[in-house]
Design a protein around this motif. Sequence first.
Motif, PDB file in Angstrom:
ATOM      1  N   PHE A 180      85.412  68.076  -5.129  1.00 55.00           N
ATOM      2  CA  PHE A 180      85.165  69.530  -4.988  1.00 55.00           C
ATOM      3  C   PHE A 180      85.847  70.360  -5.982  1.00 55.00           C
ATOM      4  O   PHE A 180      86.839  70.819  -6.197  1.00 55.00           O
ATOM      5  N   PRO A 181      84.909  70.297  -7.353  1.00 55.50           N
ATOM      6  CA  PRO A 181      85.183  71.195  -8.236  1.00 55.50           C
ATOM      7  C   PRO A 181      85.442  72.694  -8.204  1.00 55.50           C
ATOM      8  O   PRO A 181      84.819  73.267  -7.392  1.00 55.50           O
ATOM      9  N   ARG A 182      86.620  73.157  -8.867  1.00 52.50           N
ATOM     10  CA  ARG A 182      87.090  74.330  -8.718  1.00 52.50           C
ATOM     11  C   ARG A 182      87.755  74.679  -7.102  1.00 52.50           C
ATOM     12  O   ARG A 182      88.526  75.848  -6.831  1.00 52.50           O
ATOM     13  N   LEU A 183      87.589  73.575  -6.360  1.00 46.06           N
ATOM     14  CA  LEU A 183      88.443  73.814  -5.122  1.00 46.06           C
ATOM     15  C   LEU A 183      89.389  72.960  -4.690  1.00 46.06           C
ATOM     16  O   LEU A 183      90.420  73.252  -4.202  1.00 46.06           O
ATOM     17  N   GLY A 184      89.454  71.601  -5.379  1.00 45.88           N
ATOM     18  CA  GLY A 184      90.131  70.676  -4.708  1.00 45.88           C
ATOM     19  C   GLY A 184      91.435  70.435  -5.835  1.00 45.88           C
ATOM     20  O   GLY A 184      91.395  70.947  -6.611  1.00 45.88           O
ATOM     21  N   ARG A 185      92.431  69.875  -5.114  1.00 48.30           N
ATOM     22  CA  ARG A 185      93.835  69.694  -5.811  1.00 48.30           C
ATOM     23  C   ARG A 185      93.995  68.168  -5.623  1.00 48.30           C
ATOM     24  O   ARG A 185      93.763  67.556  -4.781  1.00 48.30           O
ATOM     25  N   ALA A 186      94.531  67.675  -6.757  1.00 50.13           N
ATOM     26  CA  ALA A 186      94.988  66.226  -6.939  1.00 50.13           C
ATOM     27  C   ALA A 186      96.299  66.038  -6.110  1.00 50.13           C
ATOM     28  O   ALA A 186      97.005  66.788  -6.241  1.00 50.13           O
ATOM     29  N   VAL A 187      96.227  64.783  -5.310  1.00 48.27           N
ATOM     30  CA  VAL A 187      97.479  64.518  -4.227  1.00 48.27           C
ATOM     31  C   VAL A 187      97.605  63.122  -4.675  1.00 48.27           C
ATOM     32  O   VAL A 187      96.910  62.275  -4.422  1.00 48.27           O
ATOM     33  N   PRO A 188      98.727  62.803  -5.838  1.00 46.64           N
ATOM     34  CA  PRO A 188      98.902  61.398  -6.216  1.00 46.64           C
ATOM     35  C   PRO A 188      99.252  60.475  -5.004  1.00 46.64           C
ATOM     36  O   PRO A 188      99.886  61.063  -4.094  1.00 46.64           O
ATOM     37  N   GLY A 189      98.412  59.420  -5.120  1.00 39.81           N
ATOM     38  CA  GLY A 189      98.689  58.248  -4.189  1.00 39.81           C
ATOM     39  C   GLY A 189      98.107  58.300  -2.830  1.00 39.81           C
ATOM     40  O   GLY A 189      97.895  57.682  -1.979  1.00 39.81           O
ATOM     41  N   LEU A 190      97.318  59.477  -2.856  1.00 41.17           N
ATOM     42  CA  LEU A 190      96.111  59.523  -1.833  1.00 41.17           C
ATOM     43  C   LEU A 190      95.259  58.458  -1.677  1.00 41.17           C
ATOM     44  O   LEU A 190      94.779  58.086  -2.734  1.00 41.17           O
ATOM     45  N   PRO A 191      95.084  57.641  -0.323  1.00 46.43           N
ATOM     46  CA  PRO A 191      94.142  56.743  -0.328  1.00 46.43           C
ATOM     47  C   PRO A 191      92.864  56.900  -0.779  1.00 46.43           C
ATOM     48  O   PRO A 191      92.332  58.137  -0.499  1.00 46.43           O
ATOM     49  N   GLY A 192      92.032  56.215  -1.705  1.00 48.70           N
ATOM     50  CA  GLY A 192      90.909  56.279  -2.097  1.00 48.70           C
ATOM     51  C   GLY A 192      89.991  55.743  -0.718  1.00 48.70           C
ATOM     52  O   GLY A 192      90.250  55.525   0.283  1.00 48.70           O
TER      53      GLY A 192
END
Length: 323
Positions: A239-251
């Motif tokens: 989600f470019p320009r929309l998404g935010r990184a969440v460390p450790g979130l399952p891939g």
Amino acid sequence: MSTATEVSALARRVRAALRERHSGAVFGDLRVLPGGHSGLTYAIEAGPVAYVVKAVPPGRRPVGRNDVLRQARILRALAGSQVPVPGVVAVDESEPAWFAMEFIDGEATEPVLDEHRLDPLLCRERMLALAEVLRNLHGTTGPRPTEPLGPAAELERWSRTMRAVPSELRPGAEELLDALAARVPESIPATLTHGDFRLGNVLCRGARPAAVVDWEIWGHGDPRIDLAWFLLFTDHRNFPRLGRAVPGLPGERELLTAYLDGHPEPPALDWFRALARTKMAAIMGHNLRRHREGIHHDPDQERLPPTIAAMIRTAHDIVARRP
């Protein structure tokens, strides 16, 4: 938009139905709940107990997203199952139809898209717990409202939506649709499906899902539709320009492993992963078109073009089996 008179008339009907459960209780007014996307959504208090009321807008036909009785039907079917849902406490089929359900206290947050300050570990635990809920949903026997849609019909559905978007807002879409159409997989046994299964549509208490909500487009269809859509929300880079990184979130792979619980991966899942991205691009393109045409003014929609383009590009890469 309902008039004050129409809301008052609905409130009288709701209070009359709930009074059987709350004799002598003081009832509050119907108040609009923000965020509802189907019919009209209200909250009402009966003494210390709160309920959610979903109603058909006056003068509107009870079809599609306004068919609130259809939502009540699946909630009742899932009551007591391994899929947590709000309990339905009253249904009124007279026009305009409505139903009341328990007000579930919890928070519904999409980790990679919503503004929040949740602990990343909590987000991870919720997503993995939700994989089990989705597996349980697909293993639950429930109503079969229509003949199930196969992969070809699902593709046709979202192709129509995509092609209703101006071509300049969907670069590469025609090539993607052609690639998907050339590789339509075989159907597998149909199951109950939610249609928009993700953390943003689940009320959680702590790490555990308390209630799956927003059943407007539930059906009896291919479980890979739900699964691929759920997997899409694991990575903010989708989600470019929309998404935010969440460390450790399952891939995607870890979440898929949790969903499978030792069972084999369903065939042709990559095709459905590409279809999920196609669906997202079509929905976003539709919303952006409505904004630019003045149908629904929302300047925030102007952030969507990079994500629409990325969804189409990565979908094409997936379906063409390129890294």
